[in-house]
Design a protein around this motif. Structure first.
Motif: not given
Length: 195
Positions: A132-148
């Motif tokens: 699942k998508i957990l949110g967005k990483k707080d770095i430039p480009g704000r990439p999506i972060i994933y988890g189980t």
């Protein structure tokens, strides 16, 4: 009129549930019973299934309790169930393992570890609700972060992520077992000098 026991009520709730039921959820559904009584009834149910060698057992999985068929029955059950068991490609398993062990993780981090594009694999894992998508990483480009997901825990029969094998356990699968050399014992007749 005969009132059902707490164990019977919980067994019925677990039977109709479409997924694992947490102790919190069971307690919420049974406001007339103390949490400790519900916990004890769940334990008694689990022990009862095990002691009588039932065709189902009560398993703690994905943070809750679920009735599951006993694995030894698979040859018999597969005659009735025509569906194929869940199969995963090598790339899906590799990606899923990286997400499980390194979460929260971005697609770029997964691709760095795998060395290949993972867009299609991540899409499939999202569709199967294993990631699942957990949110967005707080770095430039704000990439999506994933988890189980909880479904991941269910599919792999894990109580929680602590149930994943450790690196040492995985590495030990590749090791050649070392057997102790034992002396050959003489047969009964050889001990007394007989031939």
């Amino acid at each position: 009129m005969h009132f059902p026991s707490l164990n019977a009520i919980i067994e019925g709730l677990l039977f109709v549930s479409d997924g694992p039921m947490t102790l919190d959820r069971l307690t919420e559904l049974l406001p007339d019973y103390e949490r400790a009584s519900v916990r004890l009834a769940v334990q008694e149910l689990r022990d009862d299934f095990e002691q009588r060698g039932a065709g189902v057992h009560l398993v703690e999985v994905a943070g809750g309790w679920q009735l599951r068929t006993v694995p030894e029955l698979m040859p018999y059950l597969s005659r009735m169930v025509k569906g194929r068991p869940a199969r995963f490609s090598q790339s899906a398993l590799e990606t899923l393992a990286i997400v499980a062990y390194r979460q929260p993780i971005t697609r770029q981090e997964i691709e760095y570890l795998r060395g290949v594009d993972t867009g299609a694999v991540l899409k499939t894992l999202l569709e199967k609700r294993l990631v699942k998508i957990l949110g967005k990483k707080d770095i430039p480009g704000r990439p999506i972060i994933y988890g189980t997901t909880r479904e991941f825990l269910e599919v792999f029969n894990l109580k929680d992520l602590k149930g994943l094998p450790t690196l040492r356990e995985i590495q030990s699968l590749d090791e050649v077992p070392i057997f102790e050399v034992q002396e050959e014992l003489p047969l009964g007749g050889e001990q007394r000098g007989e031939s």
